[in-house]
Motif scaffolding. Sequence first.
Motif, PDB file in Angstrom:
ATOM      1  N   LYS A   1       7.325   9.109  -1.214  1.00  0.00           N
ATOM      2  CA  LYS A   1       7.406   7.857  -0.467  1.00  0.00           C
ATOM      3  C   LYS A   1       6.631   6.800  -1.239  1.00  0.00           C
ATOM      4  O   LYS A   1       5.668   7.104  -1.928  1.00  0.00           O
ATOM      5  CB  LYS A   1       6.826   8.031   0.924  1.00  0.00           C
ATOM      6  CG  LYS A   1       7.617   9.025   1.746  1.00  0.00           C
ATOM      7  CD  LYS A   1       7.102   9.110   3.150  1.00  0.00           C
ATOM      8  CE  LYS A   1       7.713  10.285   3.822  1.00  0.00           C
ATOM      9  NZ  LYS A   1       8.661  10.067   4.791  1.00  0.00           N
ATOM     10  N   LYS A   2       7.066   5.544  -1.113  1.00  0.00           N
ATOM     11  CA  LYS A   2       6.445   4.459  -1.866  1.00  0.00           C
ATOM     12  C   LYS A   2       5.665   3.552  -0.919  1.00  0.00           C
ATOM     13  O   LYS A   2       6.136   3.188   0.139  1.00  0.00           O
ATOM     14  CB  LYS A   2       7.520   3.641  -2.586  1.00  0.00           C
ATOM     15  CG  LYS A   2       6.957   2.533  -3.440  1.00  0.00           C
ATOM     16  CD  LYS A   2       8.087   1.807  -4.147  1.00  0.00           C
ATOM     17  CE  LYS A   2       7.585   0.713  -5.041  1.00  0.00           C
ATOM     18  NZ  LYS A   2       6.827  -0.314  -4.424  1.00  0.00           N
ATOM     19  N   LYS A   3       4.464   3.200  -1.346  1.00  0.00           N
ATOM     20  CA  LYS A   3       3.649   2.220  -0.641  1.00  0.00           C
ATOM     21  C   LYS A   3       2.925   1.413  -1.703  1.00  0.00           C
ATOM     22  O   LYS A   3       2.129   1.957  -2.463  1.00  0.00           O
ATOM     23  CB  LYS A   3       2.652   2.910   0.285  1.00  0.00           C
ATOM     24  CG  LYS A   3       1.884   1.962   1.160  1.00  0.00           C
ATOM     25  CD  LYS A   3       1.067   2.709   2.183  1.00  0.00           C
ATOM     26  CE  LYS A   3       0.408   1.740   3.138  1.00  0.00           C
ATOM     27  NZ  LYS A   3      -0.398   2.456   4.124  1.00  0.00           N
ATOM     28  N   ALA A   4       3.250   0.119  -1.784  1.00  0.00           N
ATOM     29  CA  ALA A   4       2.745  -0.759  -2.844  1.00  0.00           C
ATOM     30  C   ALA A   4       3.165  -0.171  -4.190  1.00  0.00           C
ATOM     31  O   ALA A   4       4.337   0.125  -4.376  1.00  0.00           O
ATOM     32  CB  ALA A   4       1.247  -0.951  -2.721  1.00  0.00           C
TER      33      ALA A   4
ATOM     34  N   ASN B   1       2.172   2.755  -5.325  1.00  0.00           N
ATOM     35  CA  ASN B   1       1.840   4.175  -5.238  1.00  0.00           C
ATOM     36  C   ASN B   1       3.030   4.960  -4.721  1.00  0.00           C
ATOM     37  O   ASN B   1       3.720   4.528  -3.802  1.00  0.00           O
ATOM     38  CB  ASN B   1       0.659   4.401  -4.277  1.00  0.00           C
ATOM     39  CG  ASN B   1      -0.585   3.716  -4.747  1.00  0.00           C
ATOM     40  OD1 ASN B   1      -1.026   3.914  -5.864  1.00  0.00           O
ATOM     41  ND2 ASN B   1      -1.156   2.888  -3.898  1.00  0.00           N
TER      42      ASN B   1
END
Length: 61
Positions: A27-30, A32
């Motif tokens: 999963k992508k967050k910013a 990361n």
Amino acid sequence: MKTGTEIKFNKVIKDGFHDVLKPLGFKKKANNFYLQRQELGQIINIQKKFLLLKRPYKLYY
């Protein structure tokens, strides 16, 4: 308004990382990408750094 460099960086993230890692469960967050499996977590952190130098410099690789 995004600069040309920011647009290119985001394209590298999407084409080079997101499209490959998402099918693997990341999963992508910013900037990361993370994956949690039971007790073990995996994180891929993409960083960008811009250097402003007053004098010419050489890159070695």
